[in-house]
Design a protein around this motif. Structure first.
Motif, PDB file in Angstrom:
ATOM      1  N   ARG A  74      48.365  70.323  80.761  1.00 49.02           N
ATOM      2  CA  ARG A  74      48.462  70.639  79.334  1.00 49.02           C
ATOM      3  C   ARG A  74      49.321  71.885  79.110  1.00 49.02           C
ATOM      4  NH1 ARG A  74      45.229  67.546  76.287  1.00 49.02           N
ATOM      5  NH2 ARG A  74      44.012  66.232  77.675  1.00 49.02           N
ATOM      6  N   VAL A  75      49.167  72.863  80.005  1.00 51.21           N
ATOM      7  CA  VAL A  75      49.976  74.088  79.875  1.00 51.21           C
ATOM      8  C   VAL A  75      51.429  73.784  80.210  1.00 51.21           C
ATOM      9  CG1 VAL A  75      50.283  76.444  80.700  1.00 51.21           C
ATOM     10  CG2 VAL A  75      47.964  75.514  80.429  1.00 51.21           C
ATOM     11  N   ARG A  92      48.471  70.179  73.069  1.00 49.07           N
ATOM     12  CA  ARG A  92      47.288  70.847  72.528  1.00 49.07           C
ATOM     13  C   ARG A  92      46.191  70.883  73.594  1.00 49.07           C
ATOM     14  NH1 ARG A  92      48.590  67.129  67.916  1.00 49.07           N
ATOM     15  NH2 ARG A  92      47.685  65.626  69.326  1.00 49.07           N
ATOM     16  N   PRO A  93      45.411  71.987  73.680  1.00 44.42           N
ATOM     17  CA  PRO A  93      44.284  71.997  74.620  1.00 44.42           C
ATOM     18  C   PRO A  93      43.298  70.887  74.269  1.00 44.42           C
ATOM     19  CG  PRO A  93      44.575  74.145  73.565  1.00 44.42           C
ATOM     20  CD  PRO A  93      45.489  73.196  72.868  1.00 44.42           C
ATOM     21  N   PRO A 130      45.387  80.213  79.058  1.00 45.28           N
ATOM     22  CA  PRO A 130      45.769  79.407  80.214  1.00 45.28           C
ATOM     23  C   PRO A 130      47.127  79.844  80.763  1.00 45.28           C
ATOM     24  CG  PRO A 130      45.823  78.097  78.177  1.00 45.28           C
ATOM     25  CD  PRO A 130      45.334  79.465  77.812  1.00 45.28           C
ATOM     26  N   ALA A 151      44.113  70.333  83.095  1.00 45.99           N
ATOM     27  CA  ALA A 151      44.255  71.566  82.289  1.00 45.99           C
ATOM     28  C   ALA A 151      45.618  72.201  82.555  1.00 45.99           C
ATOM     29  CB  ALA A 151      43.128  72.542  82.606  1.00 45.99           C
ATOM     30  N   ASP A 182      48.516  62.810  72.741  1.00 43.42           N
ATOM     31  CA  ASP A 182      48.974  64.151  73.141  1.00 43.42           C
ATOM     32  C   ASP A 182      50.485  64.154  73.323  1.00 43.42           C
ATOM     33  OD1 ASP A 182      46.300  65.179  73.535  1.00 43.42           O
ATOM     34  OD2 ASP A 182      46.226  63.955  75.362  1.00 43.42           O
TER      35      ASP A 182
END
Ligand code: KMH
Ligand code: ZN
Length: 285
Positions: free
Chosen positions: A276-277, A282-283, A5, A273, A111
């Motif tokens: 998250r990056v 964590r993915p 990613p 997504a 998360d």
């Protein structure tokens, strides 16, 4: 092999929704999502509208603020199965919550978690964050691989973050994300001038930042954040009116308004997504 990613581009706008909070009662605001069903329904609507992270406070059966471990775990599970949100649990709780229960929030394995960098007068109450507690919570977040969002209510909190990073190193995931929480009576004011001063003082380790303005400062802070290239947090935790005398009916309205403000600034909502990056979480499993 799946593609690694990549970091979101600068035009991507992280919108965090804080749908409930701990300081407004259901009796005063019946549209506040306080049950798990209401929270999940709100989350789904807000994700569809463009939010990528959710900042969660939970309530008990009587709609009172709660840090019950079982309820927190059930909430994380439900949000994970019904949405792709980055799930952030509040470790701030309510102004009445004890420090030991606030540490136990990480047992629910979110998360991300909020992590406030110092004690603040909070209206007539005190939001207590003594330095040893801040360090304990930070080290626990590193051990548990939970990404903190540093909540800064004051310029002194910016200095405290600089000190923490020097002493205890980077968070899990290596990214440092900050939310300026402005306009709390007792914290820094919700003004462009205060935002500019806080952003100028952020330590170099900070990789992304956003802001939220409490109450009537919400628009001034949101616009200032966008004009400085920051991200946005919105939601009924922070504001209950759309304009003078116009109550917020749903968190979706606030997310939609944030998306519209972002469009004017030529920023498009960040995907979950990408978030998250950006945050180093964590993915998704
Ligand atoms: N309820 C406020 C006293 C957080 O979530 O970490 C604190 C708060 C911050 O909402
Ligand atoms: Zn909160």
């Amino acid at each position: 092999m799946p593609d690694r990613p990549t970091a979101p581009p600068p035009e991507a706008l992280l919108i965090t929704v804080a749908p409930t909070g701990a300081e407004t009662s259901k009796a005063d605001c019946p549209q506040l999502p306080t049950t798990l069903e209401e929270l999940v329904a709100t989350a789904r609507e807000c994700e569809a509208a463009g939010a990528a992270m959710i900042h969660v406070h939970i309530r008990d059966e009587e709609h009172r603020p709660s840090l019950d471990g079982g309820r927190l775990r059930a909430t994380v599970d439900a949000l994970r199965s019904e949405t792709d949100f980055v799930v952030q649990l509040s470790t701030g709780g309510s102004v009445h919550d004890p420090l030991d229960l606030r540490l136990q929030v990480l047992d629910a394995a979110p998360d991300s978690c909020s992590l406030t960098m110092g004690t603040t007068n909070f209206g007539d109450d005190v939001f207590s964050n003594p330095w040893p507690f801040v360090r304990d919570l930070y080290r626990l977040s590193q051990e548990r691989e939970v990404v903190p969002e540093f909540e800064l209510f004051d310029l002194g909190h910016v200095a405290a973050l600089t000190r923490l990073l020097k002493l205890d190193g980077l968070p899990y995931g290596g990214k440092v994300h900050v939310d300026l929480v402005m306009g709390v009576p007792g914290g820094m004011p919700g003004t462009t001038d205060a935002l500019v001063a806080a952003v100028a003082a952020l330590p170099p380790e900070v990789t992304s930042w956003g802001a939220t303005g409490i109450g009537r400062s919400t628009l001034a802070v949101g616009l200032a954040s966008l004009s400085k290239g920051g991200h946005l947090r919105v939601g009924m935790e922070d504001v209950l009116t759309l304009a003078r005398g116009v109550p917020v009916e749903s968190n979706r309205q606030l997310v939609e308004r944030a998306v519209a403000m972002g469009e004017l600034a030529q920023r498009r909502p960040m995907t979950t997504a990408e978030a998250r990056v950006l945050l180093g979480v964590r993915p998704a499993a």
